[in-house]
Scaffold this active site. Structure first.
Site, PDB file in Angstrom:
ATOM      1  N   LYS A 151       0.861  -1.071  -0.016  1.00  0.00           N
ATOM      2  CA  LYS A 151       0.065  -0.130   0.091  1.00  0.00           C
ATOM      3  C   LYS A 151       0.901   1.320   0.051  1.00  0.00           C
ATOM      4  O   LYS A 151       2.026   1.274   0.885  1.00  0.00           O
ATOM      5  CB  LYS A 151      -0.927  -0.168   1.263  1.00  0.00           C
ATOM      6  CG  LYS A 151      -1.618   1.219   1.538  1.00  0.00           C
ATOM      7  CD  LYS A 151      -2.274   1.106   3.016  1.00  0.00           C
ATOM      8  CE  LYS A 151      -2.922   2.338   3.701  1.00  0.00           C
ATOM      9  NZ  LYS A 151      -3.811   1.999   4.785  1.00  0.00           N
ATOM     10  N   ASP A 153       0.972   5.367   0.483  1.00  0.00           N
ATOM     11  CA  ASP A 153       0.478   6.345   0.777  1.00  0.00           C
ATOM     12  C   ASP A 153       0.989   7.595   0.134  1.00  0.00           C
ATOM     13  O   ASP A 153       2.070   7.750  -0.668  1.00  0.00           O
ATOM     14  CB  ASP A 153       0.726   6.548   2.376  1.00  0.00           C
ATOM     15  CG  ASP A 153      -0.466   6.989   3.057  1.00  0.00           C
ATOM     16  OD1 ASP A 153      -1.497   7.432   2.572  1.00  0.00           O
ATOM     17  OD2 ASP A 153      -0.790   6.342   4.333  1.00  0.00           O
ATOM     18  N   TRP A 196      -6.289   8.856  -1.187  1.00  0.00           N
ATOM     19  CA  TRP A 196      -7.258   9.359  -0.548  1.00  0.00           C
ATOM     20  C   TRP A 196      -8.646   9.834  -1.322  1.00  0.00           C
ATOM     21  O   TRP A 196      -9.446  10.309  -0.605  1.00  0.00           O
ATOM     22  CB  TRP A 196      -7.080  10.328   0.693  1.00  0.00           C
ATOM     23  CG  TRP A 196      -5.923  10.106   1.580  1.00  0.00           C
ATOM     24  CD1 TRP A 196      -5.317   8.997   1.978  1.00  0.00           C
ATOM     25  CD2 TRP A 196      -4.705  10.923   1.264  1.00  0.00           C
ATOM     26  NE1 TRP A 196      -4.107   8.994   2.543  1.00  0.00           N
ATOM     27  CE2 TRP A 196      -3.587  10.040   2.208  1.00  0.00           C
ATOM     28  CE3 TRP A 196      -4.344  12.218   0.978  1.00  0.00           C
ATOM     29  CZ2 TRP A 196      -2.443  10.612   2.458  1.00  0.00           C
ATOM     30  CZ3 TRP A 196      -3.203  12.587   1.094  1.00  0.00           C
ATOM     31  CH2 TRP A 196      -2.001  11.926   1.859  1.00  0.00           C
ATOM     32  N   ASP A 215      -9.336   8.525   5.381  1.00  0.00           N
ATOM     33  CA  ASP A 215      -9.359   7.326   6.396  1.00  0.00           C
ATOM     34  C   ASP A 215     -10.730   7.019   6.836  1.00  0.00           C
ATOM     35  O   ASP A 215     -11.406   8.033   7.379  1.00  0.00           O
ATOM     36  CB  ASP A 215      -8.380   7.868   7.518  1.00  0.00           C
ATOM     37  CG  ASP A 215      -6.837   7.671   6.847  1.00  0.00           C
ATOM     38  OD1 ASP A 215      -6.678   7.672   5.772  1.00  0.00           O
ATOM     39  OD2 ASP A 215      -6.017   7.709   7.467  1.00  0.00           O
TER      40      ASP A 215
END
Ligand code: GLA
Length: 533
Positions: A151, A153, A196, A215
């Site tokens: 993953k 970010d 996001w 989130d």
């Protein structure tokens, strides 16, 4: 006998080559533990996945999120692992997970620092992101340590979330990292982009899945917000690539009804399913929910589709998708009630394109729903914050007439920048529109278009397309193109009370209908209807 076996193996290989990757299922450390992780914790979660039979039903990825970093070696730039959280390094942890027959996942950032460094004060994690270390980190993660998933970010590329105020281009960063991963030579590494928001259609070529929201937290408000933000993203799920609605909060502090809704919606929308609770002391009702193989089957359905909204009434939604066979006789249907009061919801079988003798199976209760002869609709009492999911099977598949604009694929769709400022089309709720939503801001550039890519007809031939436009005026111009036929130019004179009718030829199977205007904004679009002439 031997040749039979070889034929079988060959057939299997061909079948597998054509198969798509399905949404990732497993566990991730973040929701419960944040940066407070260590090697024995991770290994005990892997043990629990096996012990409770979670791995047997598909949860195979044990993913280590933020918190494992130990800085970088100054001389070589090699990434270091946290000295007290993982004192023996990562290799024994990965080997342990693999020895259980599971897969191991890891985490990094597309910029220079991680989110844990910024938001959780994990000072040791400064400079540990993949920026300027793409190849060396990819080699470490996937060749030397043997991780199977990552993953990635974006705090390190987002000026509000890194000390250097770095403002990096997500597309450039993720493409560069994807290349570094490809260079390692493994074809099985799964990459998840964590930016996001839906970042743009480029992401479908770069990653297996991508986060579409900020989130998640363990509240109903958060679950509801995430479902809402994903309702009109079904067009970007396909070909083995998925919208990621974030890690599951199931089994923590939501009510059981909310947990069911959360899990059920993640299943039917084909989000990755990453358990986020502490699996070592998982509650029996949580275990039963997470091991509901009938719901998991929707998530892991070989077609890899995300359900789309087929009915929207005040505050509630019915979603549907094909399962098992494209345009076949079975469909999964969710009745989703995010409101704070119970609602009687319904959908006509004809509106989900099923007819003949209908069978309905309740996938939460694992039982058939009794219908009365001649029932033309399914009526369901759905509690507040609730959802009911069924598999509906007919003996006849009807041809769909209306396709909403909010299910269409927008080539320039993105959620990172203000769409009006950068000139990209977007979905917008509008109570005056069918389905309660429309697409706005199409045009100005050739590629800023709207595409219905799956206008499906059983028989090829002459058809009429009736397109409803929202705010057409005397200057409106639209170019409509069907498959590779010559495009047609539509002007204000062709638009009658918001409807434009185009005579065209469609071929049997899926057809592409594209609306665009390369120079000016075109009217907003509500839907298209497909009628045989
Ligand atoms: C971001 C991500 C989360 C989690 C944390 C870790 O906030 O969106 O899912 O990975 O970083 O720091």
């Amino acid at each position: 006998m031997k040749s039979l076996l070889i034929t079988f193996l060959l057939a299997l290989a061909v079948f597998r080559a054509g198969a798509i990757d399905l949404p990732t299922m497993g566990w991730s450390s973040w929701n419960t533990f944040a940066i407070n992780i260590n090697d024995s914790l991770i290994m005990s979660q892997a043990d629990a996945a096996v012990k409770y039979g979670l791995s047997d039903v598909g949860y195979r990825y044990i993913n280590i999120d933020d918190g494992f970093f130990g800085g970088r070696d100054k001389a070589s730039g090699t990434l270091l692992i946290h000295p007290t959280r993982f004192p023996r390094g990562m290799k024994p942890v990965v080997d342990y997970i693999h020895a259980l027959g599971l897969k191991a996942g890891i985490y990094s950032d597309a910029g220079a620092n991680t989110c844990g460094n910024w938001a959780n004060g994990d000072t040791i994690a400064r400079g540990v992101g993949m920026l300027d270390h793409e190849d060396i980190d990819a080699d470490l993660f996937f060749r030397r340590l043997g991780f199977d998933f990552i993953k990635i970010d974006f705090c390190g590329g987002n000026p509000e979330a890194n000390t250097g105020r770095l403002d990096l281009d997500p597309r450039e960063r993720y493409e560069r990292i994807a290349q570094a991963i490809a260079n390692v030579g493994r074809k099985d590494v799964r990459m998840n982009v964590c930016r996001w928001n839906y970042p743009g259609t480029w992401v479908n070529k770069v990653a297996l899945s991508w986060r579409t929201t900020g989130d998640i937290d363990c509240s109903w408000k958060s679950v509801k917000r995430i479902v809402k933000e994903n309702l009109y993203l079904s067009a970007y799920c396909g070909g083995g690539h998925y919208n990621d609605m974030d890690m599951l909060e199931v089994g923590r502090t939501l009510t059981q009804e909310e947990d069911k809704t959360h899990f059920g919606m993640w299943c039917i929308m084909s989000s990755p399913l990453l358990i986020g609770c502490d699996m070592r002391n998982i509650r029996p009702e949580t275990l039963a929910l997470l091991k509901n193989t009938e719901l998991i089957a929707l998530n892991q359905d070989p077609l890899g589709l995300q359900a789309y909204v087929c009915r929207h009434d005040a505050g509630t939604y019915v979603l549907v998708k094909d399962v098992e066979q494209y345009q076949g006789l079975s469909r999964a249907v969710a009745f989703y009630n995010p409101t704070d009061a119970p609602v009687k919801m319904s959908v006509a079988f004809a509106d989900i394109q099923l007819a003949g003798t209908i069978a309905v199976r309740d996938l939460f209760e694992h039982q058939a729903v009794k219908l009365r002869k001649g029932d033309a609709q399914l009526v369901v009492e759905v509690p507040a914050h609730g959802c009911r999911i069924y598999k509906v099977t007919g003996t006849e598949r009807l041809q769909r007439v209306r396709y909403e604009a909010e299910e269409a694929y927008l080539q320039c769709y993105q959620e990172l920048y203000n769409p009006k400022a950068v000139g990209t089309a977007y979905y917008e709720e509008d109570a005056s529109c069918s389905g309660g939503a429309k697409v706005a801001n199409i045009g100005l550039r050739p590629e800023n278009d709207l595409q219905w890519r799956n206008i499906y007809v059983k028989e090829g031939g002459d058809y009429q397309l009736r397109i409803r436009l929202v705010n057409a005026d005397e200057k409106s111009t639209i170019y409509a193109k069907v498959n590779d036929l010559d495009g047609v130019k539509i002007t204000a004179a062709d638009i009658n009370a918001g409807i434009v009718t185009i005579a065209t030829t469609l071929r049997a199977g899926d057809n592409l209908v594209r609306l665009s205007n390369s120079k000016a904004l075109m009217p907003e679009v509500d839907y298209v209807e497909v009628v045989k002439k």
